[in-house]
Scaffold this active site. Structure first.
Site, PDB file in Angstrom:
ATOM      1  N   THR A   8       0.852  -1.184   0.000  1.00 34.93           N
ATOM      2  CA  THR A   8       0.000   0.000   0.000  1.00 34.93           C
ATOM      3  C   THR A   8       0.889   1.236   0.000  1.00 34.93           C
ATOM      4  OG1 THR A   8      -1.726  -1.154   1.181  1.00 34.93           O
ATOM      5  CG2 THR A   8      -1.705   1.228   1.414  1.00 34.93           C
ATOM      6  N   HIS A  45      -6.408 -11.200  -0.502  1.00 35.38           N
ATOM      7  CA  HIS A  45      -5.660 -10.811   0.707  1.00 35.38           C
ATOM      8  C   HIS A  45      -6.277 -11.496   1.926  1.00 35.38           C
ATOM      9  CE1 HIS A  45      -3.223  -8.733   3.453  1.00 35.38           C
ATOM     10  NE2 HIS A  45      -3.316  -7.498   3.002  1.00 35.38           N
ATOM     11  N   ASN A  47      -2.539 -10.599   7.435  1.00 39.82           N
ATOM     12  CA  ASN A  47      -2.320  -9.337   8.154  1.00 39.82           C
ATOM     13  C   ASN A  47      -3.504  -8.834   8.983  1.00 39.82           C
ATOM     14  OD1 ASN A  47       0.112  -9.566   6.954  1.00 39.82           O
ATOM     15  ND2 ASN A  47      -0.093  -7.840   5.563  1.00 39.82           N
ATOM     16  N   TYR A  67      -6.719  -8.747   8.401  1.00 43.10           N
ATOM     17  CA  TYR A  67      -7.863  -8.118   7.730  1.00 43.10           C
ATOM     18  C   TYR A  67      -9.051  -9.091   7.701  1.00 43.10           C
ATOM     19  CZ  TYR A  67      -4.523  -4.466   6.784  1.00 43.10           C
ATOM     20  OH  TYR A  67      -3.600  -3.474   6.955  1.00 43.10           O
ATOM     21  N   ASN A 122      -2.827  -6.015  13.362  1.00 46.11           N
ATOM     22  CA  ASN A 122      -4.251  -5.695  13.501  1.00 46.11           C
ATOM     23  C   ASN A 122      -4.950  -6.551  14.551  1.00 46.11           C
ATOM     24  OD1 ASN A 122      -4.530  -3.500  11.640  1.00 46.11           O
ATOM     25  ND2 ASN A 122      -4.175  -4.979  10.002  1.00 46.11           N
TER      26      ASN A 122
HETATM   27  C1  LIG Z   1       4.681   0.333   2.866  1.00 46.29           C
HETATM   28  C2  LIG Z   1       4.186  -1.072   2.991  1.00 46.29           C
HETATM   29  C3  LIG Z   1       2.890  -1.375   2.598  1.00 46.29           C
HETATM   30  C4  LIG Z   1       2.418  -2.701   2.651  1.00 46.29           C
HETATM   31  N1  LIG Z   1       1.156  -2.964   2.187  1.00 46.29           N
HETATM   32  C5  LIG Z   1       0.747  -4.257   2.086  1.00 46.29           C
HETATM   33  C6  LIG Z   1      -0.474  -4.569   1.436  1.00 46.29           C
HETATM   34  O1  LIG Z   1      -1.190  -3.708   0.892  1.00 46.29           O
HETATM   35  N2  LIG Z   1      -0.830  -5.882   1.385  1.00 46.29           N
HETATM   36  C7  LIG Z   1      -0.072  -6.879   1.955  1.00 46.29           C
HETATM   37  O2  LIG Z   1      -0.443  -8.046   1.884  1.00 46.29           O
HETATM   38  N3  LIG Z   1       1.106  -6.602   2.550  1.00 46.29           N
HETATM   39  C8  LIG Z   1       1.543  -5.332   2.605  1.00 46.29           C
HETATM   40  N4  LIG Z   1       2.779  -5.063   3.150  1.00 46.29           N
HETATM   41  C9  LIG Z   1       3.667  -6.173   3.558  1.00 46.29           C
HETATM   42  C10 LIG Z   1       4.637  -6.539   2.424  1.00 46.29           C
HETATM   43  O3  LIG Z   1       3.949  -7.140   1.339  1.00 46.29           O
HETATM   44  C11 LIG Z   1       5.734  -7.518   2.860  1.00 46.29           C
HETATM   45  O4  LIG Z   1       5.172  -8.764   3.175  1.00 46.29           O
HETATM   46  C12 LIG Z   1       6.516  -7.001   4.057  1.00 46.29           C
HETATM   47  O5  LIG Z   1       7.008  -5.691   3.812  1.00 46.29           O
HETATM   48  C13 LIG Z   1       7.696  -7.926   4.409  1.00 46.29           C
HETATM   49  O6  LIG Z   1       8.565  -8.072   3.306  1.00 46.29           O
HETATM   50  P1  LIG Z   1       9.927  -7.227   3.217  1.00 46.29           P
HETATM   51  O7  LIG Z   1      10.703  -7.549   4.482  1.00 46.29           O
HETATM   52  O8  LIG Z   1      10.607  -7.772   1.990  1.00 46.29           O
HETATM   53  O9  LIG Z   1       9.584  -5.803   3.131  1.00 46.29           O
HETATM   54  C14 LIG Z   1       3.256  -3.743   3.137  1.00 46.29           C
HETATM   55  C15 LIG Z   1       4.550  -3.418   3.559  1.00 46.29           C
HETATM   56  C16 LIG Z   1       5.029  -2.121   3.466  1.00 46.29           C
HETATM   57  C17 LIG Z   1       6.448  -1.831   3.889  1.00 46.29           C
END
Ligand SMILES: Cc1cc2nc3c(=O)[nH]c(=O)nc-3n(C[C@H](O)[C@H](O)[C@H](O)COP(=O)(O)O)c2cc1C
Length: 368
Positions: free
Chosen positions: A25, A177, A180, A182, A238
């Site tokens: 997001t 989704h 997390n 939701y 959440n």
């Molecule tokens: C800014 C941001 C927004 C995110 N938005 C979502 C989202 O919309 N849907 C989702 O399933 N995960 C979301 N996540 C989680 C990421 O998909 C990812 O699983 C998480 O950042 C861990 O991976 P990484 O360590 O490679 O960043 C978001 C993470 C970040 C940092």
């Protein structure tokens, strides 16, 4: 032995490498419609084997964040069409992440309506909405409405409608989704789901019923091979409390997903990000059980992945694709950088959510 840089065929869809851009997001669409900047952002990142978009609300009531683009109006379909065309022009592949936040929302985002959930108990969490001064900020979620049985069915149907729109907009597929904390997880977790109808959490079949109805609705609108799902079994985002039957619940669900021949199961490991190294649920032993329960489709793993840990999971045969989130924010050409050993740029957390091009489309590709 596969590596991150090898191609992969995802239910017939050719991917040029095994790195997935994880859904993120970015809250840059004040009118909830994707625009040219959105298209540019995803185009820059089309070198991923597969992009999964930011969470996309399936209806107005599904939303829990300011400035998030949805998939429930014709204008949004038009906006997303720009995005899919941009990514396809670069030879990339892209799935839309279909999202319903459930009780992780605020009535000010919903024109005064209560957020919809499996329960009427308020989530102890914060959401990106207007604060008391009318400024964007993180505010406590407000009291939800426990959906009626009929509303639960309608919500599954909303997912199908959004999936239909996603295909119309040119997406290669959709990711449901289910992670997390939701809505879908608000049904799966027996300490949150306090219903007494057939969508309650008393037994495993009731617990997964809503998720499977969402899946069936989405598959009916698309095709099983175009549908993936994201899950975070040990996640606490959440306000999701731990319970005794986490592994049983998810393996039961994943077996049912295998019967439906979904394209993939995308597991998000939150333990790193949440500083909970003691929670080691999503380890190699669990991934091996998931493989057994889901033998035909792909398994994606995300959460603090690196080239080394990703290749390790691929080579052990535990996963087929590796998800990267934050590294893709600041390294649009992440796959090339990893392949050539070029340095990675650290992302600036202050520009994760909201704003315009800063921290969004202004991270350059590696210049040498
Ligand atoms: C800014 C941001 C927004 C995110 N938005 C979502 C989202 O919309 N849907 C989702 O399933 N995960 C979301 N996540 C989680 C990421 O998909 C990812 O699983 C998480 O950042 C861990 O991976 P990484 O360590 O490679 O960043 C978001 C993470 C970040 C940092």
């Amino acid at each position: 032995m596969p590596t991150l840089f090898d191609s992969y065929t995802l239910s017939g869809l050719p991917l040029r490498n095994r790195a997935v851009m994880a859904p993120m997001t970015r809250a840059r669409n004040p009118d909830a419609v994707p625009n040219d900047l959105t298209a540019q952002y995803y185009r820059q990142r089309a070198g991923a084997g597969l992009i999964v978009t930011e969470g996309v609300p399936v209806s107005e009531i599904a939303n829990g964040n300011l400035y998030v683009p949805g998939l429930y109006t014709d204008a949004q379909v038009e906006g997303w069409t720009k995005v899919t065309q941009a990514v396809h022009a670069e030879g990339g592949a892209i799935f839309a992440q279909l999202w319903h936040v459930g009780r992780a929302s605020h009535q000010n985002l919903l024109m005064g309506r209560k957020p919809h959930s499996s329960t009427a108990r308020t989530a102890q969490t914060k959401v990106f909405a207007y604060d008391l001064n009318g400024k964007p900020g993180f505010v406590p979620a407000t009291e939800p409405h426990a959906m009626t049985t009929e509303e639960v069915r309608e919500t599954a149907f909303d997912f199908g409608k959004a999936a239909h729109r996603a295909i119309k907009a040119g997406f290669d597929g959709v990711e449901i989704h289910g992670a997390n904390g939701y809505l879908l997880e608000q049904f799966l977790n027996p300490l949150v789901n306090d219903r007494t109808d057939q969508y309650g959490a008393q037994n495993l079949d009731d617990r997964v019923r809503f998720v499977l109805e969402v899946v069936d609705s989405v598959v009916a609108a698309t095709a099983a091979g175009k549908v993936g799902i994201r899950l975070s079994p040990w996640g606490r985002f959440n306000d999701m409390p731990d319970y005794a039957q986490i592994e049983d619940t998810y393996l039961h669900l994943i077996r049912k997903l295998a019967e439906r021949e979904l394209a993939y199961v995308h597991l998000m490991d939150q333990s790193n990000g949440q500083g909970r190294p003691e929670v080691d649920g999503q380890n190699a032993a669990f991934l091996a059980k998931v493989r057994e329960a889901f033998p035909k489709g792909a398994i994606i793993h995300a959460g603090a992945m690196t080239l080394e840990s990703g290749n390790d999971l691929l080579q052990q045969g535990l996963v087929d694709l590796v998800g990267f989130g934050q590294p893709f924010i600041s390294n649009p050409d992440l796959v090339q950088r990893l392949q050539h050993g070029w340095p990675l740029v650290q992302p600036d957390r202050r520009t994760y959510y909201g704003g315009g091009s800063e921290g969004y489309t202004d991270y350059p590709a590696y210049q040498g």
